[in-house]
Each structure stands twice: as C-alpha cells, then as structure tokens.
Design a protein around this motif. Structure first.
Motif, mmCIF file in Angstrom:
data_model
loop_
_atom_site.group_PDB
_atom_site.id
_atom_site.type_symbol
_atom_site.label_atom_id
_atom_site.label_comp_id
_atom_site.label_asym_id
_atom_site.label_seq_id
_atom_site.Cartn_x
_atom_site.Cartn_y
_atom_site.Cartn_z
ATOM 1 N N UNK A 223 13.018 -15.702 -6.434
ATOM 2 C CA UNK A 223 13.397 -16.779 -5.544
ATOM 3 C C UNK A 223 12.642 -16.655 -4.236
ATOM 4 N N UNK A 224 12.937 -17.540 -3.281
ATOM 5 C CA UNK A 224 12.247 -17.505 -1.996
ATOM 6 C C UNK A 224 12.356 -16.157 -1.274
ATOM 7 N N UNK A 225 13.430 -15.416 -1.487
ATOM 8 C CA UNK A 225 13.584 -14.113 -0.840
ATOM 9 C C UNK A 225 12.674 -13.055 -1.445
ATOM 10 N N UNK A 226 11.937 -13.407 -2.503
ATOM 11 C CA UNK A 226 11.003 -12.475 -3.133
ATOM 12 C C UNK A 226 9.659 -12.408 -2.433
ATOM 13 N N UNK A 227 9.504 -13.143 -1.339
ATOM 14 C CA UNK A 227 8.268 -13.095 -0.565
ATOM 15 C C UNK A 227 8.156 -11.783 0.199
ATOM 16 N N UNK A 228 7.242 -11.727 1.124
ATOM 17 C CA UNK A 228 7.009 -10.537 1.952
ATOM 18 C C UNK A 228 6.618 -9.316 1.132
ATOM 19 N N UNK A 229 6.005 -9.551 -0.028
ATOM 20 C CA UNK A 229 5.531 -8.446 -0.843
ATOM 21 C C UNK A 229 6.555 -7.847 -1.785
ATOM 22 N N UNK A 230 7.781 -8.338 -1.784
ATOM 23 C CA UNK A 230 8.803 -7.789 -2.672
ATOM 24 C C UNK A 230 8.430 -7.964 -4.142
ATOM 25 N N UNK A 231 7.945 -9.151 -4.504
ATOM 26 C CA UNK A 231 7.593 -9.401 -5.904
ATOM 27 C C UNK A 231 6.474 -8.457 -6.345
ATOM 28 N N UNK A 232 5.470 -8.284 -5.516
ATOM 29 C CA UNK A 232 4.381 -7.368 -5.851
ATOM 30 C C UNK A 232 4.914 -5.947 -6.014
ATOM 31 N N UNK A 233 5.781 -5.533 -5.112
ATOM 32 C CA UNK A 233 6.362 -4.187 -5.182
ATOM 33 C C UNK A 233 7.130 -3.982 -6.486
ATOM 34 N N UNK A 234 7.872 -4.994 -6.899
ATOM 35 C CA UNK A 234 8.642 -4.895 -8.144
ATOM 36 C C UNK A 234 7.727 -4.856 -9.366
#
Length: 178
Positions: free
Chosen positions: A97-108
C-alpha cells in the motif's frame, strides 16, 4: 520472527487480515494487477486459508510462501511478499500500500531474496506490467535484470508483461538491451 532494520516479516496469517485490507484498499494498489485480489476482511480470511493449504498434490515440485510485512516501529501492516517455489527456482511477487514507500518495499523484497537464497533458491523470476515503473525500479534495485525470453512458464505472467530474473537463468535466455 524475521526482521530487517525497519520491518517485521511474518508468515501471513489471519491476524494480518484487517491490516492487509486496510493497507491495500487504495485504488492505486491494484492499478497494474487488475485490482485487489480481495476487498473485504472475510474474503482475505478465505484467501489466507487457501494459501495455507498450498498448491496441492497435483502441482509437482511447487511451494507457496506468503509473508505479511509490518513496520517495526508501530506494527502497521504495509503489504506482503510472496514466492512460488518450483524446485530450484521461484517466482516472486509483492504488493504494498502507500505506506510501503520510503524504501520499505525494497527492504522487504531484499529480505525475501535473502531468505530464498538461504533455502538454496537463487534463480528468481518476476513478471511486471510495463507501465508499473515503481515495480520495475524495485526489481532493478534488488539486482534483477530484464530478459527477453524467460525460457520458463511463469504462472504470474500476463501477456505483455516485462520479465525479470535474478540469479542463474536457463540456457537460451538473453538479457534485454538497455
């Protein structure tokens, strides 16, 4: 429980249903994948049960792994990562979702790539809608390369998708120009 610098990664379960529906309810989330797979908490509970059953005995050498992704600081569910194992290789996917920005998706996704490598699965594939620039950049950040001919039957492939790989590719695959 697996963690990264900023995330908790948990085997997807019923305790994540409310959070996942909230995280993925934004219209933009399903823009390139035909909309959300589920739109209600009850539907997500059914989907979690289906995923927990696995692919079934009629699908040889196949495993399903599905993880919910939560921020460590506030336990907010921000999306999920998943892999379908086919023996020595796997297809990967993710939805945030939108909260997955700031590199969170890449980190996961980096965590998932590392986890699969620990299990001996280092040939990874992903299919992405060509207009999904954020997803294309994410795959490139984790080391995936665009290929012109996957040489594999990918279950996640839709006609016209771009195909990316990480790791050893079967004979006959060619990196795309550019």
């Amino acid at each position: 429980m697996p963690t990264t610098a900023r995330l908790r990664i948990e085997k997807m379960g019923h305790e994540h249903a409310d959070g996942l529906v909230a995280a993925l309810s934004d219209d933009a989330v399903g823009a390139y994948i035909g909309g959300p797979a589920v739109t209600t908490v009850d539907e997500l509970h059914e989907r979690i049960d289906f995923l927990a059953e696995g692919p079934g005995p009629d699908v040889a050498e196949s495993d399903w792994w599905n993880w919910a992704v939560l921020r460590r600081d506030d336990a907010l569910v921000i999306g999920y990562v998943q892999a379908t194992g086919h023996g020595e290789w796997a297809e990967i996917a993710y939805v945030f979702g939108p909260a997955g920005g700031r590199g969170y998706a890449t980190e996961a996704v980096e965590w998932m790539v590392g986890q699969l490598a620990e299990w001996g699965i280092t040939e990874l594939w992903a299919a992405v809608h060509p207009a999904n620039e954020r997803s294309v950049r994410l795959l490139q950040r984790v080391g995936c390369r665009l290929v012109t001919d996957p040489g594999r039957m990918l279950t996640s492939y839709d006609d016209g998708d771009l195909v990316f790989r990480l790791g050893t590719a079967p004979a006959g695959t060619t990196p795309a120009d550019g």
